[in-house]
Design an enzyme around this catalytic site. Structure first.
Site, PDB file in Angstrom:
ATOM      1  N   SER A   1      54.700   9.029  50.111  1.00 26.33           N
ATOM      2  CA  SER A   1      54.500   7.763  51.325  1.00 26.33           C
ATOM      3  C   SER A   1      54.084   8.823  52.153  1.00 26.33           C
ATOM      4  O   SER A   1      53.796   8.214  53.330  1.00 26.33           O
ATOM      5  CB  SER A   1      56.104   8.113  51.114  1.00 26.33           C
ATOM      6  OG  SER A   1      56.243   9.635  51.272  1.00 26.33           O
TER       7      SER A   1
ATOM      8  N   LYS B   1      47.064  19.101  48.582  1.00 24.50           N
ATOM      9  CA  LYS B   1      47.979  18.227  49.505  1.00 24.50           C
ATOM     10  C   LYS B   1      47.304  17.844  50.511  1.00 24.50           C
ATOM     11  O   LYS B   1      47.172  19.065  52.089  1.00 24.50           O
ATOM     12  CB  LYS B   1      49.569  18.312  49.098  1.00 24.50           C
ATOM     13  CG  LYS B   1      49.916  17.789  49.689  1.00 24.50           C
ATOM     14  CD  LYS B   1      51.734  18.087  49.273  1.00 24.50           C
ATOM     15  CE  LYS B   1      52.725  16.982  49.938  1.00 24.50           C
ATOM     16  NZ  LYS B   1      54.171  17.461  49.282  1.00 24.50           N
TER      17      LYS B   1
ATOM     18  N   MET C   1      47.322  24.821  46.725  1.00 27.57           N
ATOM     19  CA  MET C   1      47.870  25.568  45.661  1.00 27.57           C
ATOM     20  C   MET C   1      47.416  25.327  44.575  1.00 27.57           C
ATOM     21  O   MET C   1      46.342  25.393  44.625  1.00 27.57           O
ATOM     22  CB  MET C   1      49.489  24.684  44.980  1.00 27.57           C
ATOM     23  CG  MET C   1      49.972  24.419  46.433  1.00 27.57           C
ATOM     24  SD  MET C   1      51.512  22.670  46.956  1.00 27.57           S
ATOM     25  CE  MET C   1      50.267  21.439  46.591  1.00 27.57           C
TER      26      MET C   1
ATOM     27  N   ASP D   1      64.467  16.623  47.095  1.00 29.69           N
ATOM     28  CA  ASP D   1      64.775  15.643  46.412  1.00 29.69           C
ATOM     29  C   ASP D   1      64.427  15.478  44.494  1.00 29.69           C
ATOM     30  O   ASP D   1      63.489  16.050  44.837  1.00 29.69           O
ATOM     31  CB  ASP D   1      62.947  14.784  47.254  1.00 29.69           C
ATOM     32  CG  ASP D   1      62.712  14.052  46.841  1.00 29.69           C
ATOM     33  OD1 ASP D   1      63.269  13.735  46.364  1.00 29.69           O
ATOM     34  OD2 ASP D   1      61.350  13.341  47.435  1.00 29.69           O
TER      35      ASP D   1
ATOM     36  N   ASN E   1      58.136  14.976  41.208  1.00 28.23           N
ATOM     37  CA  ASN E   1      58.498  15.998  41.533  1.00 28.23           C
ATOM     38  C   ASN E   1      58.635  17.121  40.266  1.00 28.23           C
ATOM     39  O   ASN E   1      58.299  18.086  40.652  1.00 28.23           O
ATOM     40  CB  ASN E   1      59.501  16.676  42.707  1.00 28.23           C
ATOM     41  CG  ASN E   1      59.501  16.066  43.357  1.00 28.23           C
ATOM     42  OD1 ASN E   1      58.789  15.493  44.256  1.00 28.23           O
ATOM     43  ND2 ASN E   1      60.422  15.745  44.324  1.00 28.23           N
TER      44      ASN E   1
ATOM     45  N   ASP F   1      56.055  20.394  44.749  1.00 28.67           N
ATOM     46  CA  ASP F   1      56.568  19.795  46.594  1.00 28.67           C
ATOM     47  C   ASP F   1      57.916  20.184  46.610  1.00 28.67           C
ATOM     48  O   ASP F   1      59.640  20.066  46.117  1.00 28.67           O
ATOM     49  CB  ASP F   1      57.041  17.760  45.864  1.00 28.67           C
ATOM     50  CG  ASP F   1      57.272  17.446  47.055  1.00 28.67           C
ATOM     51  OD1 ASP F   1      57.943  18.331  48.541  1.00 28.67           O
ATOM     52  OD2 ASP F   1      56.682  16.311  47.385  1.00 28.67           O
TER      53      ASP F   1
END
Length: 439
Positions: A139, A157, A244, A287, A292, A306
């Protein structure tokens, strides 16, 4: 027919562009509902607004538009769609359920422009390889694999353009859509939750904050067997780009192909990590999206990804949950009810019959946890609790405004339960809780 996501789709970056898309979507849905309502009135029927909202055409319009916009609009949809005891009715989850899949990704031209605005001129010459097709798209951003000429293998990311600047207006517009649905319980105030969602999303779009949270977890889990976390590469990270280590792994759901011992080991590690986060670290990655977590099928090590939704847990909340788990497992019903009031699951304004039903659901949950070996795949208990919850909703129960930390905790617990059910794990949950309950 080819999937439009194969070629990528530009993210609307300007506030006006995003506002226009949301406004157009809302107007279209309202128009469809009005036409359907007029048709029902013409047949002498009272309009069924819920049914009119949830037509295939409206569901498709809403889900598709939010997926194309990405950002806060899609994130809110994903939060609503998670079957983890959310405060919103299940009908809205039907609309948003499609948003749990990967989002559209940015086309290479938009990606290149964005990277050029964040990295120094000639940045591409420092890479031996940069895959423009992302390995994941969600998202708020998408992830690319790349290799620097110095040999570092990276997962990069990249945040979608305009997402951070449009959070407030996106959340406000999606909130209007939810209110328009007419499906919120009478007397339920959603605005405080939307305000909290806005704050959380602002935090999640700060990739420097996420890098700090990842580094904190790397220190907390140093020496803890079973977990692997990527290292941050600060020289290629900015407010909207997080570089990362790339770590090879399989989707956590695929662990269902392992034998019972391996599945139980993976789930035991994740449940124990959740308890450490709540009672020891006082810091939680809140989350529980399956994406994840990844795993190594050979070592059963879990790769944690994440950390944008990382939250501090107050000493007070941690202690209340320790006492609640203790009272529930020890069948101290009086103390358990008092703690549920303090935490906020019920309050002095909750009608007696609703209060009794809520407590019965909680007693049932602890009854299930007290068994020597909890079978996550046995849905008998969850189906009973879900049926009781639906009865409560039909009876007009209005959930109290609980602290947001409590909602995030319940969401994390729910996500762990769903993963345990997916992996068909069996764990001695009461025994795992005992050391924390004893303090």
């Amino acid at each position: 027919m080819s999937d439009p996501r194969e070629k990528g789709l530009s993210v609307p970056a300007s506030r006006l562009g995003r506002l226009t898309r949301l406004g157009s979507m809302t107007a279209g849905v309202a128009g469809n509902m009005a036409l359907g309502g007029m048709a029902q009135l013409g047949r002498g029927q009272r309009p069924d607004w819920r049914g009119l909202l949830l037509t295939p055409a409206n569901v498709t319009r809403i889900a598709d538009q939010l997926a194309k916009m990405r950002g806060a609009a899609m994130k809110i949809g994903q939060l609503v769609s998670m079957d983890t005891g959310d405060v919103l009715p299940p009908e809205l989850a039907q609309i948003m359920g499609r948003l749990r899949d990967d989002a559209h990704f940015m086309p290479p031209s938009q990606l290149k422009k964005l990277l050029g605005s964040q990295w120094p001129d000639g940045w591409l010459r420092q890479f031996a390889r940069f895959d423009v097709r992302p390995i994941a798209a969600a998202s708020i951003g998408q992830v690319h694999r790349a290799q620097l000429r110095d040999g570092r293998d990276l997962a990069i990311k990249v945040q979608y353009p305009g997402v951070a600047q449009s959070i407030d207006s996106d959340v406000a517009n999606v909130g209007s859509l939810i209110k328009m649905s007419g499906m919120l319980p009478k007397g339920f105030l959603i605005d405080p939750y939307l305000a909290e969602a806005t704050q959380q999303l602002h935090e999640e779009t700060d990739y420097l904050r996420e890098a700090d949270c990842l580094n904190r977890f790397r220190k907390l889990l140093a020496g803890v067997e079973g977990f692997v976390l990527p290292a941050v590469h600060e020289d290629w990270s900015t407010q909207t780009i997080l570089a990362m280590d790339f770590i090879e792994g399989r989707p956590i759901e695929e662990a269902v192909e392992q034998d019972q011992t391996q599945r139980d080991l993976i789930m035991r590690r994740l449940v124990d990590l959740t308890l450490k986060e709540l009672f020891d670290f006082k810091l939680m990655q809140s989350d529980p999206n399956f994406a994840n977590y990844r795993y190594d099928p050979i070592s059963s090590e879990i790769i944690l990804l994440d950390f944008g939704a990382t939250r501090e847990i107050s000493d007070d909340i941690s202690e209340l949950y320790r006492l609640m788990f203790g009272a529930g497992l020890q069948q101290d019903h009086k103390s358990l009810e008092e703690l549920c009031v303090t935490i906020g699951f019920i309050n002095k304004n909750t009608p007696k019959n609703h209060r009794e039903q809520v407590m019965e659901m909680i007693h049932l949950a602890f009854e299930g946890l007290r068994v020597p070996m909890f079978d996550f795949a046995d849905t008998t208990l969850t189906q009973r609790i879900q049926a009781m919850g639906e009865t409560l909703a039909r009876d007009g129960f209005v959930p109290p405004a609980v602290p947001m930390d409590v909602l995030y905790l319940q969401r994390k617990f729910g996500g762990m339960f769903l993963l345990g059910a997916r992996l068909r794990a069996k764990l001695p949950v009461a025994d795992m809780l005992a050391p924390y309950i004893e303090g």
